[in-house]
Design a protein around this motif. Structure first.
Motif, PDB file in Angstrom:
ATOM      1  N   ASP A 123      31.715 -36.417  59.931  1.00 22.06           N
ATOM      2  CA  ASP A 123      31.518 -35.111  61.392  1.00 22.06           C
ATOM      3  C   ASP A 123      32.680 -34.303  61.516  1.00 22.06           C
ATOM      4  N   LYS A 124      33.795 -35.107  59.902  1.00 21.02           N
ATOM      5  CA  LYS A 124      34.934 -33.937  60.123  1.00 21.02           C
ATOM      6  C   LYS A 124      34.350 -32.098  59.103  1.00 21.02           C
ATOM      7  N   PHE A 125      33.579 -31.230  59.979  1.00 20.38           N
ATOM      8  CA  PHE A 125      33.643 -30.206  58.717  1.00 20.38           C
ATOM      9  C   PHE A 125      33.685 -28.921  60.348  1.00 20.38           C
ATOM     10  N   ILE A 126      33.764 -28.134  59.172  1.00 21.87           N
ATOM     11  CA  ILE A 126      32.947 -26.746  60.505  1.00 21.87           C
ATOM     12  C   ILE A 126      32.250 -26.041  59.564  1.00 21.87           C
ATOM     13  N   VAL A 127      31.600 -25.137  60.085  1.00 24.65           N
ATOM     14  CA  VAL A 127      31.364 -23.524  59.913  1.00 24.65           C
ATOM     15  C   VAL A 127      31.559 -22.953  60.002  1.00 24.65           C
ATOM     16  N   GLY A 128      31.272 -21.827  59.211  1.00 24.02           N
ATOM     17  CA  GLY A 128      31.709 -19.732  59.508  1.00 24.02           C
ATOM     18  C   GLY A 128      31.010 -18.947  58.969  1.00 24.02           C
ATOM     19  N   THR A 129      30.188 -18.782  59.893  1.00 22.59           N
ATOM     20  CA  THR A 129      28.869 -17.869  59.922  1.00 22.59           C
ATOM     21  C   THR A 129      29.095 -16.490  59.822  1.00 22.59           C
ATOM     22  N   ILE A 130      29.429 -15.175  58.408  1.00 25.19           N
ATOM     23  CA  ILE A 130      30.366 -14.133  58.689  1.00 25.19           C
ATOM     24  C   ILE A 130      29.263 -13.229  59.045  1.00 25.19           C
ATOM     25  N   ASP A 131      29.312 -12.475  59.706  1.00 25.56           N
ATOM     26  CA  ASP A 131      28.288 -11.420  60.212  1.00 25.56           C
ATOM     27  C   ASP A 131      28.295 -10.221  58.839  1.00 25.56           C
ATOM     28  N   TYR A 148      32.284 -26.460  70.185  1.00 24.63           N
ATOM     29  CA  TYR A 148      32.952 -25.292  70.443  1.00 24.63           C
ATOM     30  C   TYR A 148      32.757 -23.740  69.474  1.00 24.63           C
ATOM     31  N   SER A 149      33.299 -23.200  69.604  1.00 32.01           N
ATOM     32  CA  SER A 149      33.596 -21.754  68.853  1.00 32.01           C
ATOM     33  C   SER A 149      34.186 -20.024  69.423  1.00 32.01           C
ATOM     34  N   LEU A 150      34.152 -20.414  68.301  1.00 26.05           N
ATOM     35  CA  LEU A 150      35.471 -19.172  67.860  1.00 26.05           C
ATOM     36  C   LEU A 150      35.293 -17.628  67.096  1.00 26.05           C
ATOM     37  N   LEU A 151      35.040 -16.474  67.559  1.00 26.43           N
ATOM     38  CA  LEU A 151      34.509 -15.845  67.044  1.00 26.43           C
ATOM     39  C   LEU A 151      36.073 -14.799  66.571  1.00 26.43           C
ATOM     40  N   SER A 152      36.076 -14.918  65.044  1.00 26.12           N
ATOM     41  CA  SER A 152      37.368 -14.162  64.386  1.00 26.12           C
ATOM     42  C   SER A 152      36.938 -13.152  63.598  1.00 26.12           C
ATOM     43  N   GLY A 153      37.434 -12.055  63.694  1.00 26.69           N
ATOM     44  CA  GLY A 153      37.071 -10.367  63.028  1.00 26.69           C
ATOM     45  C   GLY A 153      35.854 -10.820  62.325  1.00 26.69           C
ATOM     46  N   THR A 158      33.916 -13.428  61.584  1.00 29.45           N
ATOM     47  CA  THR A 158      33.622 -14.995  61.377  1.00 29.45           C
ATOM     48  C   THR A 158      33.120 -15.657  62.187  1.00 29.45           C
ATOM     49  N   LYS A 159      32.332 -15.987  63.206  1.00 30.97           N
ATOM     50  CA  LYS A 159      31.955 -16.595  63.593  1.00 30.97           C
ATOM     51  C   LYS A 159      32.038 -18.233  63.430  1.00 30.97           C
ATOM     52  N   PHE A 160      33.122 -19.598  64.048  1.00 33.23           N
ATOM     53  CA  PHE A 160      33.561 -20.303  63.620  1.00 33.23           C
ATOM     54  C   PHE A 160      33.062 -21.546  63.898  1.00 33.23           C
ATOM     55  N   ASP A 161      31.871 -22.143  64.014  1.00 36.73           N
ATOM     56  CA  ASP A 161      31.349 -22.972  65.261  1.00 36.73           C
ATOM     57  C   ASP A 161      31.463 -25.298  64.346  1.00 36.73           C
ATOM     58  N   VAL A 162      32.088 -25.914  65.017  1.00 35.37           N
ATOM     59  CA  VAL A 162      33.249 -27.061  65.286  1.00 35.37           C
ATOM     60  C   VAL A 162      32.026 -27.780  66.986  1.00 35.37           C
ATOM     61  N   TYR A 163      31.755 -28.925  65.873  1.00 32.63           N
ATOM     62  CA  TYR A 163      30.714 -29.857  66.548  1.00 32.63           C
ATOM     63  C   TYR A 163      31.117 -31.013  67.260  1.00 32.63           C
TER      64      TYR A 163
END
Length: 233
Positions: free
Chosen positions: A145-153, A115-120, A122-127
């Motif tokens: 398995d409980k984690f979230i990753v955010g990638t800042i452009d 799952y992915s979400l672009l907010s501002g 940052t792109k957030f990814d949940v697996y």
């Protein structure tokens, strides 16, 4: 009535009749009832003074009872096991559906199993988590398995990611916009507000980069904290 006719009438072989006559074994109770009905001789009379036949019938009845009880027990255990597996699979389906619903409500889009979400910026990814073992009574998402990753452009030719799990918030900085093994990847711990816990351990370049992206990093950490609570509780 000949021995052959007698055998045909009661659906046995001539050898079986011979064994009866020689008292090597005896008719079962069902056959005795048929013989009694055909001959007009009561079973009581036939069994009187024939203790061997009585013992043989009693032994066969006990074996049959044990067989039936054993079969019933095995069938019952099998049905209970299948029912248990069915309940656990249903729990897993509910867990997956709840997970999917929580992410959808937050605005995430499903991309395959992730799952992915672009907010501002940052792109957030949940697996998608690994399904729990079907035999375990508690069907919960494993901590790993409980984690979230955010990638800042950014425009700094650098990959900046933030990972949050049940224990840590980690900032990863990779030069040359790559996270492969050839990149210089540095990892730092953040507090719940997005501040680096040990800035004295940062390289000069990373410290400067953190300063440039500090607002974006702190905003992303705030969102990650809220998302983590909403998704995993």
């Amino acid at each position: 009535m000949s021995q052959e006719e007698f055998a045909q009438r009661y659906h046995v072989t001539r050898q079986t009749i011979s064994n009866w006559e020689n008292e090597k074994n005896y008719p079962d109770l069902e056959t005795l009832v048929k013989i009694s009905e055909d001959s007009g001789i009561s079973i009581d009379y036939m069994l009187k003074d024939n203790i061997e036949i009585v013992q043989s019938i009693d032994k066969n009845l006990k074996h049959l009872k044990r067989f039936k009880l054993g079969t019933l027990a095995m069938v019952s255990i099998g049905l209970i096991f299948l029912g248990y597996i069915g309940v656990q699979n249903h729990k897993q389906d509910i867990l997956v559906k709840s997970f999917d619903t929580a992410l959808t409500n937050l605005g995430f889009e499903k991309m395959g199993d992730n799952y992915s979400l672009l907010s501002g910026k940052t792109k957030f990814d949940v697996y998608m988590f690994e399904r729990p073992q079907g035999l375990g009574w508690n069907q919960n998402i494993l901590d790993k398995d409980k984690f979230i990753v955010g990638t800042i452009d950014n425009d700094l030719n650098t990959v900046v990611t933030i990972r949050i799990d049940d224990k840590f918030i980690t900032l990863n900085i990779a030069k040359n916009r790559s996270l492969n093994s050839d990149s210089a990847l540095n990892e730092y711990s953040l507090d719940k507000n997005g501040d680096v816990k040990h800035k004295d351990n940062m390289t000069k370049e990373d410290l400067e980069l953190y300063g440039l992206l500090e607002n974006d990093i702190k905003l992303s950490v705030k969102k990650l904290n809220n998302m983590y609570t909403d998704i995993y509780g």
